[in-house]
Design a protein around this motif. Sequence first.
Motif, PDB file in Angstrom:
ATOM      1  N   LYS A  31      22.562 -38.563 -14.346  1.00 15.23           N
ATOM      2  CA  LYS A  31      21.016 -38.288 -15.070  1.00 15.23           C
ATOM      3  C   LYS A  31      21.112 -36.534 -15.079  1.00 15.23           C
ATOM      4  O   LYS A  31      22.147 -35.958 -14.571  1.00 15.23           O
ATOM      5  CB  LYS A  31      20.015 -38.506 -14.214  1.00 15.23           C
ATOM      6  CG  LYS A  31      20.105 -37.906 -12.786  1.00 15.23           C
ATOM      7  CD  LYS A  31      19.011 -38.496 -11.809  1.00 15.23           C
ATOM      8  CE  LYS A  31      18.966 -37.864 -10.471  1.00 15.23           C
ATOM      9  NZ  LYS A  31      18.026 -38.439  -9.646  1.00 15.23           N
ATOM     10  N   ILE A  32      20.410 -36.066 -16.125  1.00 15.87           N
ATOM     11  CA  ILE A  32      20.039 -34.683 -16.215  1.00 15.87           C
ATOM     12  C   ILE A  32      19.015 -34.133 -15.820  1.00 15.87           C
ATOM     13  O   ILE A  32      17.938 -34.395 -16.171  1.00 15.87           O
ATOM     14  CB  ILE A  32      20.375 -34.238 -17.674  1.00 15.87           C
ATOM     15  CG1 ILE A  32      21.547 -34.633 -18.155  1.00 15.87           C
ATOM     16  CG2 ILE A  32      20.238 -32.801 -17.830  1.00 15.87           C
ATOM     17  CD1 ILE A  32      21.762 -34.388 -19.868  1.00 15.87           C
ATOM     18  N   ASP A  33      18.877 -33.551 -14.510  1.00 16.88           N
ATOM     19  CA  ASP A  33      17.632 -33.075 -13.847  1.00 16.88           C
ATOM     20  C   ASP A  33      17.731 -31.610 -13.934  1.00 16.88           C
ATOM     21  O   ASP A  33      18.572 -30.960 -14.486  1.00 16.88           O
ATOM     22  CB  ASP A  33      17.256 -33.702 -12.587  1.00 16.88           C
ATOM     23  CG  ASP A  33      18.737 -33.739 -11.695  1.00 16.88           C
ATOM     24  OD1 ASP A  33      19.458 -32.805 -12.068  1.00 16.88           O
ATOM     25  OD2 ASP A  33      18.639 -34.295 -10.594  1.00 16.88           O
ATOM     26  N   ASP A  34      16.812 -31.000 -13.076  1.00 18.06           N
ATOM     27  CA  ASP A  34      16.867 -29.457 -12.751  1.00 18.06           C
ATOM     28  C   ASP A  34      17.928 -29.044 -12.186  1.00 18.06           C
ATOM     29  O   ASP A  34      18.448 -28.036 -12.590  1.00 18.06           O
ATOM     30  CB  ASP A  34      15.385 -29.057 -12.167  1.00 18.06           C
ATOM     31  CG  ASP A  34      14.071 -29.222 -13.007  1.00 18.06           C
ATOM     32  OD1 ASP A  34      14.181 -29.030 -14.448  1.00 18.06           O
ATOM     33  OD2 ASP A  34      13.174 -29.446 -12.548  1.00 18.06           O
ATOM     34  N   ALA A  35      18.485 -29.796 -11.243  1.00 18.13           N
ATOM     35  CA  ALA A  35      19.727 -29.386 -10.587  1.00 18.13           C
ATOM     36  C   ALA A  35      20.812 -29.276 -11.497  1.00 18.13           C
ATOM     37  O   ALA A  35      21.727 -28.413 -11.686  1.00 18.13           O
ATOM     38  CB  ALA A  35      20.053 -30.202  -9.425  1.00 18.13           C
ATOM     39  N   THR A  36      20.921 -30.319 -12.460  1.00 19.67           N
ATOM     40  CA  THR A  36      22.071 -30.535 -13.480  1.00 19.67           C
ATOM     41  C   THR A  36      21.822 -29.014 -14.373  1.00 19.67           C
ATOM     42  O   THR A  36      23.002 -28.687 -14.610  1.00 19.67           O
ATOM     43  CB  THR A  36      22.084 -31.648 -14.145  1.00 19.67           C
ATOM     44  OG1 THR A  36      21.760 -32.538 -13.100  1.00 19.67           O
ATOM     45  CG2 THR A  36      23.314 -31.956 -15.010  1.00 19.67           C
ATOM     46  N   VAL A  37      20.676 -28.846 -14.772  1.00 20.87           N
ATOM     47  CA  VAL A  37      20.625 -27.692 -15.834  1.00 20.87           C
ATOM     48  C   VAL A  37      20.900 -26.425 -15.165  1.00 20.87           C
ATOM     49  O   VAL A  37      21.832 -25.725 -15.763  1.00 20.87           O
ATOM     50  CB  VAL A  37      18.891 -27.856 -16.223  1.00 20.87           C
ATOM     51  CG1 VAL A  37      18.805 -26.539 -17.039  1.00 20.87           C
ATOM     52  CG2 VAL A  37      18.745 -29.259 -16.849  1.00 20.87           C
ATOM     53  N   GLN A  38      20.775 -26.354 -13.758  1.00 23.94           N
ATOM     54  CA  GLN A  38      21.019 -25.106 -12.885  1.00 23.94           C
ATOM     55  C   GLN A  38      22.581 -25.110 -12.996  1.00 23.94           C
ATOM     56  O   GLN A  38      23.138 -24.084 -13.164  1.00 23.94           O
ATOM     57  CB  GLN A  38      20.380 -24.994 -11.704  1.00 23.94           C
ATOM     58  CG  GLN A  38      18.954 -24.942 -11.505  1.00 23.94           C
ATOM     59  CD  GLN A  38      18.530 -23.494 -12.175  1.00 23.94           C
ATOM     60  OE1 GLN A  38      19.490 -22.639 -12.047  1.00 23.94           O
ATOM     61  NE2 GLN A  38      17.760 -23.467 -12.999  1.00 23.94           N
ATOM     62  N   LYS A  39      23.317 -26.344 -12.786  1.00 21.29           N
ATOM     63  CA  LYS A  39      24.718 -26.032 -12.621  1.00 21.29           C
ATOM     64  C   LYS A  39      25.354 -25.936 -14.120  1.00 21.29           C
ATOM     65  O   LYS A  39      26.356 -25.009 -14.266  1.00 21.29           O
ATOM     66  CB  LYS A  39      25.013 -27.594 -12.394  1.00 21.29           C
ATOM     67  CG  LYS A  39      25.129 -27.910 -10.845  1.00 21.29           C
ATOM     68  CD  LYS A  39      25.628 -29.137 -10.829  1.00 21.29           C
ATOM     69  CE  LYS A  39      25.250 -29.873  -9.289  1.00 21.29           C
ATOM     70  NZ  LYS A  39      25.573 -31.427  -9.116  1.00 21.29           N
ATOM     71  N   LEU A  40      24.558 -26.433 -15.118  1.00 20.18           N
ATOM     72  CA  LEU A  40      25.009 -26.067 -16.348  1.00 20.18           C
ATOM     73  C   LEU A  40      24.998 -24.479 -16.775  1.00 20.18           C
ATOM     74  O   LEU A  40      25.949 -23.896 -17.274  1.00 20.18           O
ATOM     75  CB  LEU A  40      24.292 -26.809 -17.605  1.00 20.18           C
ATOM     76  CG  LEU A  40      24.558 -28.302 -17.700  1.00 20.18           C
ATOM     77  CD1 LEU A  40      23.613 -28.829 -18.584  1.00 20.18           C
ATOM     78  CD2 LEU A  40      25.999 -28.485 -18.401  1.00 20.18           C
ATOM     79  N   ARG A  41      23.940 -23.944 -16.367  1.00 19.05           N
ATOM     80  CA  ARG A  41      23.682 -22.510 -16.626  1.00 19.05           C
ATOM     81  C   ARG A  41      24.660 -21.680 -15.604  1.00 19.05           C
ATOM     82  O   ARG A  41      24.978 -20.443 -16.122  1.00 19.05           O
ATOM     83  CB  ARG A  41      22.148 -22.164 -16.019  1.00 19.05           C
ATOM     84  CG  ARG A  41      21.103 -22.639 -16.947  1.00 19.05           C
ATOM     85  CD  ARG A  41      19.673 -22.240 -16.505  1.00 19.05           C
ATOM     86  NE  ARG A  41      18.847 -22.464 -17.816  1.00 19.05           N
ATOM     87  CZ  ARG A  41      17.459 -23.167 -17.459  1.00 19.05           C
ATOM     88  NH1 ARG A  41      17.285 -23.375 -16.244  1.00 19.05           N
ATOM     89  NH2 ARG A  41      16.734 -23.461 -18.522  1.00 19.05           N
ATOM     90  N   ALA A  42      24.996 -22.304 -14.663  1.00 17.38           N
ATOM     91  CA  ALA A  42      25.889 -21.628 -13.777  1.00 17.38           C
ATOM     92  C   ALA A  42      27.595 -21.754 -14.347  1.00 17.38           C
ATOM     93  O   ALA A  42      28.296 -20.860 -13.714  1.00 17.38           O
ATOM     94  CB  ALA A  42      26.054 -22.011 -12.434  1.00 17.38           C
ATOM     95  N   LEU A  43      27.954 -22.367 -15.454  1.00 17.02           N
ATOM     96  CA  LEU A  43      29.298 -22.427 -15.855  1.00 17.02           C
ATOM     97  C   LEU A  43      29.215 -21.351 -16.329  1.00 17.02           C
ATOM     98  O   LEU A  43      28.744 -20.513 -16.996  1.00 17.02           O
ATOM     99  CB  LEU A  43      29.092 -23.688 -16.829  1.00 17.02           C
ATOM    100  CG  LEU A  43      29.063 -25.322 -16.412  1.00 17.02           C
ATOM    101  CD1 LEU A  43      29.174 -26.010 -17.596  1.00 17.02           C
ATOM    102  CD2 LEU A  43      30.237 -25.599 -15.761  1.00 17.02           C
ATOM    103  N   ARG A  44      30.784 -20.984 -16.310  1.00 15.47           N
ATOM    104  CA  ARG A  44      31.432 -19.818 -16.923  1.00 15.47           C
ATOM    105  C   ARG A  44      31.303 -19.832 -18.479  1.00 15.47           C
ATOM    106  O   ARG A  44      31.716 -20.867 -19.100  1.00 15.47           O
ATOM    107  CB  ARG A  44      32.821 -19.961 -16.475  1.00 15.47           C
ATOM    108  CG  ARG A  44      33.269 -18.385 -16.578  1.00 15.47           C
ATOM    109  CD  ARG A  44      34.769 -18.294 -15.882  1.00 15.47           C
ATOM    110  NE  ARG A  44      35.553 -17.223 -16.309  1.00 15.47           N
ATOM    111  CZ  ARG A  44      36.771 -16.882 -16.144  1.00 15.47           C
ATOM    112  NH1 ARG A  44      37.336 -17.825 -15.131  1.00 15.47           N
ATOM    113  NH2 ARG A  44      37.387 -15.936 -16.480  1.00 15.47           N
ATOM    114  N   GLY A  45      30.953 -18.653 -18.871  1.00 18.34           N
ATOM    115  CA  GLY A  45      30.718 -18.665 -20.321  1.00 18.34           C
ATOM    116  C   GLY A  45      29.370 -19.017 -20.987  1.00 18.34           C
ATOM    117  O   GLY A  45      29.176 -19.144 -22.133  1.00 18.34           O
ATOM    118  N   VAL A  46      28.440 -19.501 -20.324  1.00 16.76           N
ATOM    119  CA  VAL A  46      27.244 -19.940 -20.574  1.00 16.76           C
ATOM    120  C   VAL A  46      26.304 -18.971 -20.681  1.00 16.76           C
ATOM    121  O   VAL A  46      26.220 -18.053 -19.654  1.00 16.76           O
ATOM    122  CB  VAL A  46      26.825 -21.334 -19.840  1.00 16.76           C
ATOM    123  CG1 VAL A  46      25.389 -21.458 -20.155  1.00 16.76           C
ATOM    124  CG2 VAL A  46      27.777 -22.466 -19.834  1.00 16.76           C
TER     125      VAL A  46
END
Lengths: 425, 233
Positions: free
Chosen positions: A77-92
């Motif tokens: 699923k995509i929850d707030d924690a996943t969104v935070q992980k996506l934001r933390a990805l390099r180059g994002v």
Amino acid sequence: MKIGKLIRLARGNLVRELGALAVSAGGVALGTGCLVFFLALGAGLQGVVNQVFPVSTREVEVVVPQLAIGNLLGEQKIDDATVQKLRALRGVAAAYPKMQLRVPAVTRFSGPFFGRELRMGLEVVATGLMPELIGEDARMPFEDRGESQPVPVVVNRRLLELYNKVFAPQRNLPRLTDSMLVGFQIPLELGRSWVVSRSLPDSQETSMQVVGFSERATLAGVSMPLAAIRRINRKYGADADTYSSVLVRAQSADDVGEVAAGVRKLGLEIDDTEQRYAVQIGAAVELVTLALSLLAALITGLAAVNTMQAFYASVRERTREIGVLRAVGATRGDVAAVVLAEAAATGLAGGVLGVILARVAGALLDQIARTGLPDFPFKPSTFFTFHTGHLALGVGVALLAALLGAFLPARAAARLDPAKALTES
Amino acid sequence: MSAIELRGVAKQYPPREPGSLPQDLLRGVDLTVRRGEFVAIEGQSGSGKSTLLHVLGGLDREFVGEALVLGCDLRAVTDAELAALRHTQIGFVFQSFNLLPALTALENVLLPDFFGDGVPDAERRAREALDRVGLADKARAHPAALSGGERQRVAIARALVARPPLLLADEPTGNLDARTGEGVIDLFRQLHREGMTLLIVTHEARVSHAATRILVLREGRLHADGAEAMETE
């Protein structure tokens, strides 16, 4: 030999052989005109494709894989924690979560609609977006103002185009513009569905208000503030914690590959359906443009052959004159330069004429399209985009074709034995 | 110092028809022309007069023997050096004028200025040359609008514009009536008095008589005509 003197000498011959060289220039003009015309047509059509499928090179749409094992078990699923992980990805650079309205909703309209009487009922499909994503496209505040206030909505421009070009003419409805619709309110019934013909126990009548048009808005329905969607989903006991997708913006186009790899590592995937459409149609347009450009190149090649014949004839006719030039001090190079200068002038004239012909033909076809073709969605005001580079290329190709065509005759002229040339009858 | 020095110059033309023999036009021509001399070369039609003139002018390099013109070994120099020699040192006058029809009389006279480093003060010199041949008022006329005599005078003006020390003329009066031809001969006499070296091939006695030396080209060889012509005033 100085360039000014070369031009003066070539000009005299050009004036004398105007007829024959005009035919050569005409052939070159036809070839380069076709080339410029097809390139401009390709660029114009590519512009239409970009308008229908606006693709950002920096952004990707992240979704849950449809066939993921974790998804079947309810874990992916995509929850707030996943969104935070996506934001933390390099180059994002940023990540904007989106949430579907998971509650049935309908709209029912009966009354005057911009000068016409309208009765309609539609199922409402809505997606929640963060206001930052819409930005200045919203001409009124795009934020949730609570249950008692109309829900602000943003509509995709392409949807308005489809309404104006397809729906409105079929139903005899008025054509609408952005400014006409901004501020317009439409009834909204939450918790009710036409499809299943049922209502949830505490269905609510409210309204939605158009606050702007944006390419960011969903194409399938309307876009509401994310907070409003979350509130409505929560109120009716639907999932208000997980997102349907996330728009991830990379810091630069070069970072997209790395971002995509990071997304896959998180067990998510990128929905590139629209990008694939754009790429496929764009590739088809490019392929057709290439084929037509090759045809134009072939015509230009034939024009070069024609130029060669014309210059061979010209050199034959002027054999004695070439002998005179050699007698008064012209080198072989000077003689070749005179012939090539004449060819360059022919090519330039042909190139400029070709560009003018292409523009005139484009304007003519646009006029025919405006008056003769029915109004369809995304019908462009012009099918042609004449880039300066295309025009320069057209003139350059014409120049090159004429010079290549005249190369062998120029060499033959340069190699003439001056003594024999002077005795030529 | 000699202006022209030929030693054993020979030239052969390939056979005209298969099976026939090659044609010897020049068979070991020896010639010395001093600077400031006025030499006429006579000969029958087809005797090789024009061929000899083309060799002397560096227009034809396919010959054997030695040829020095104004100190330049014609067989040793490059094509560009030969072009420079023709440009600055040699003036040509042809029987059929050989004017460029697309250019005016003035532009035809200016033709040498188009090549190499050009001609210093070319426009003034060209107008002076036209004035000298009596055609100052025809500067803007095209060859088609000029009579035969006028065309030849334009051609002479063109040969003079770069002020070359050597003038080569091929049947310069061949296409002119007697009166016009006389005017051209007078002009040659005048140029000779000014110190120019002239070599003229002709079959007309009136032209030869203006020269200080007459040679005859016969069977590919040059012969003196037996009597040195007196320089005529």
